[in-house]
Scaffold this motif. Structure first.
Motif, PDB file in Angstrom:
ATOM      1  N   ALA A 169       1.019  -1.236   0.043  1.00 19.92           N
ATOM      2  CA  ALA A 169       0.034  -0.086  -0.059  1.00 19.92           C
ATOM      3  C   ALA A 169       0.684   1.395   0.153  1.00 19.92           C
ATOM      4  O   ALA A 169       0.491   2.276  -0.549  1.00 19.92           O
ATOM      5  N   ARG A 170       2.009   1.136   0.727  1.00 26.09           N
ATOM      6  CA  ARG A 170       2.866   2.517   0.724  1.00 26.09           C
ATOM      7  C   ARG A 170       3.445   2.689  -0.626  1.00 26.09           C
ATOM      8  O   ARG A 170       3.871   3.747  -1.386  1.00 26.09           O
ATOM      9  N   ALA A 171       3.948   1.380  -1.234  1.00 26.24           N
ATOM     10  CA  ALA A 171       4.630   1.519  -2.449  1.00 26.24           C
ATOM     11  C   ALA A 171       3.658   1.728  -3.515  1.00 26.24           C
ATOM     12  O   ALA A 171       4.163   2.422  -4.643  1.00 26.24           O
ATOM     13  N   LEU A 172       2.528   1.121  -3.617  1.00 33.30           N
ATOM     14  CA  LEU A 172       1.459   1.239  -4.595  1.00 33.30           C
ATOM     15  C   LEU A 172       0.041   1.824  -4.163  1.00 33.30           C
ATOM     16  O   LEU A 172      -0.718   1.159  -4.042  1.00 33.30           O
ATOM     17  N   PRO A 173       0.187   3.074  -3.718  1.00 34.15           N
ATOM     18  CA  PRO A 173      -0.988   3.592  -2.942  1.00 34.15           C
ATOM     19  C   PRO A 173      -2.303   3.386  -3.870  1.00 34.15           C
ATOM     20  O   PRO A 173      -3.459   3.185  -3.196  1.00 34.15           O
ATOM     21  N   ALA A 174      -2.296   3.347  -5.389  1.00 32.92           N
ATOM     22  CA  ALA A 174      -3.555   3.329  -5.842  1.00 32.92           C
ATOM     23  C   ALA A 174      -4.258   1.828  -5.747  1.00 32.92           C
ATOM     24  O   ALA A 174      -5.356   1.617  -6.065  1.00 32.92           O
ATOM     25  N   LEU A 175      -3.490   0.824  -5.164  1.00 29.53           N
ATOM     26  CA  LEU A 175      -3.722  -0.503  -5.018  1.00 29.53           C
ATOM     27  C   LEU A 175      -4.694  -0.422  -3.758  1.00 29.53           C
ATOM     28  O   LEU A 175      -5.189  -1.589  -3.322  1.00 29.53           O
ATOM     29  N   ALA A 176      -4.612   0.423  -2.986  1.00 31.20           N
ATOM     30  CA  ALA A 176      -5.140   0.397  -1.427  1.00 31.20           C
ATOM     31  C   ALA A 176      -6.416  -0.254  -1.364  1.00 31.20           C
ATOM     32  O   ALA A 176      -6.779  -1.239  -0.636  1.00 31.20           O
ATOM     33  N   SER A 177      -7.520  -0.053  -2.315  1.00 24.44           N
ATOM     34  CA  SER A 177      -8.770  -0.325  -2.255  1.00 24.44           C
ATOM     35  C   SER A 177      -9.211  -1.693  -2.756  1.00 24.44           C
ATOM     36  O   SER A 177     -10.108  -2.030  -2.631  1.00 24.44           O
TER      37      SER A 177
END
Length: 401
Positions: A169-177
């Protein structure tokens, strides 16, 4: 370890699965004793029990595939391994053709290395894409540009560890959801000390010629350098005053090359009378019950730490390398020792400390270790979570149509 026997799963039924039985194609690098193959088998058995259809595509089978047919899962050998973009394009095209012809709803890539192929194939075939990140949190930064893009464009990304999920989530914030944590689960009816009979344990003790009067430590792991076998041998050489027997057991993915190297190291450390390098074993519950201490001296972080889960389910004391995911899996256990990765002296002292625990104290702590683990490592709960996630994807696709 070898692919363990999967007992029958209860039938999971949901509204979406009743409307349309899903067709899932899972991709694994190899059908062997590794975590990706294990998870694919568990997920596949649950899907079949829910009335769906499962195919598992793999580069090659390094373990028996009889469990596939037992649950109605279809195994398919596919040329999946390729670092060449052009070859990879051809592989993805073949996978996409198969997915279209078989009316696959979801392609599930069970490794970062296959995420790129799964992404291209799903896009071409019009399938939903699920990817699982099996590696530890430290591997997120090492993802290639194409792998990152595949994850970013996945409909769902699964990880087995909250620590790893936080790092993604930190490295790829767009993936969080679109990121879900589904902890690795095991068959708790199989890894139950009450179900492991004494004759099964005695049979292995006789097979491995284990003396009755000395403690046994065991390192159950695939024979690969990253599992820390050499480090363990170095540590054992430093605690010669302890009378013990050490058993290294697991599969040989390289045909025995690394095993032969370890045999030379055992001789170099003069540990021939203390260390047994055993053949792989199918009855892992009995093997773990034979041990007084389970050791996992990994040099590299692993996200699911299967052996740590199985050992705790049987109430065994554990010594493991202090990586974030291992700390997460062992959290709350009263019989866990964490050591600095790569530090033979630290490992030796932890083994010494663990073996010094009196037997009556170990037996008193065993129920706590088991009960601490069970709520978060149940295979049936894991399967239900994955089915629910598949269900949500299919519902979204149905509503969007």
């Amino acid at each position: 370890m070898s692919i363990d026997t999967v007992s029958a799963l209860p039938p999971y039924t949901t509204t979406a699965f009743e409307k349309k039985a899903p067709a899932i194609l899972q991709l694994v690098p190899h059908f062997d004793g590794g975590g990706a193959a294990r998870l694919a088998l568990e997920y596949g058995a649950a899907i079949q029990a829910a009335g769906g259809q499962t195919w598992i595509g793999y580069e090659q089978a390094a373990a028996s595939t009889h469990e596939l047919s037992r649950f109605g899962i279809r195994g398919i050998e596919m040329k999946l391994a390729s670092r060449n973009p052009l070859t990879g394009f051809n592989v993805a095209r073949r996978v996409a053709r198969f997915a279209a012809e078989s009316k696959i709803d979801i392609i599930h890539a069970q490794s970062a290395s296959l995420a790129v192929i799964g992404h291209a194939a799903a896009k071409r075939a019009g399938c939903r894409l699920v990817t699982t990140f099996h590696d530890g949190p430290g591997s997120v930064a090492a993802l290639s540009k194409r792998a990152r893009q595949a994850f970013l464009e996945s409909d769902l990304v699964i990880t087995l560890s909250h620590v790893t999920a936080d790092e993604i989530a930190r490295a790829l914030p767009a993936l969080a959801s679109r990121l879900s944590v589904v902890p690795f689960g095991i068959d708790l009816t199989r890894f139950d000390p009450g179900q492991v009979t004494a004759p099964r344990v005695v049979q292995l003790a006789n097979q491995w010629r284990v003396p009755d009067d000395i403690p046994v430590i065991m390192a159950p792991a695939t024979f690969q350098r990253g599992k820390g076998h050499s480090l363990l041998l170095e540590a054992l050489a430093q605690i010669r005053d302890l009378d013990l027997r050490c058993i290294l057991v697991g599969p040989d993915p390289d045909g025995g090359v690394y095993r032969k190297q370890l045999e030379r190291e055992v001789a170099a450390h003069q540990l021939q009378d203390r260390v047994l390098i055993a053949e792989d074993v199918r009855d892992m519950p009995a093997a773990l019950m034979l041990a007084d201490l389970i050791v996992a001296p990994y040099l590299e972080p692993a996200t699911y730490n299967r052996v740590l889960i199985e050992a705790q389910a049987l109430g065994r004391p554990v010594v493991a390398s202090d990586f974030p995911a291992a700390r997460e899996v062992l959290d709350g256990s009263s019989m866990a020792w964490l050591t600095a990765p790569g530090d033979a002296q630290s490992l030796g002292w932890a083994i010494r400390d663990a073996l010094a625990l009196p037997l009556d104290e170990r037996e008193a702590r065993t129920p706590q270790v088991i009960e601490n683990l069970r709520p978060r490592a149940d295979r049936d709960v894991m399967a239900a979570q994955v089915l629910s996630l598949y269900n949500s994807l299919l519902m979204d696709a149905h509503q969007a149509a």
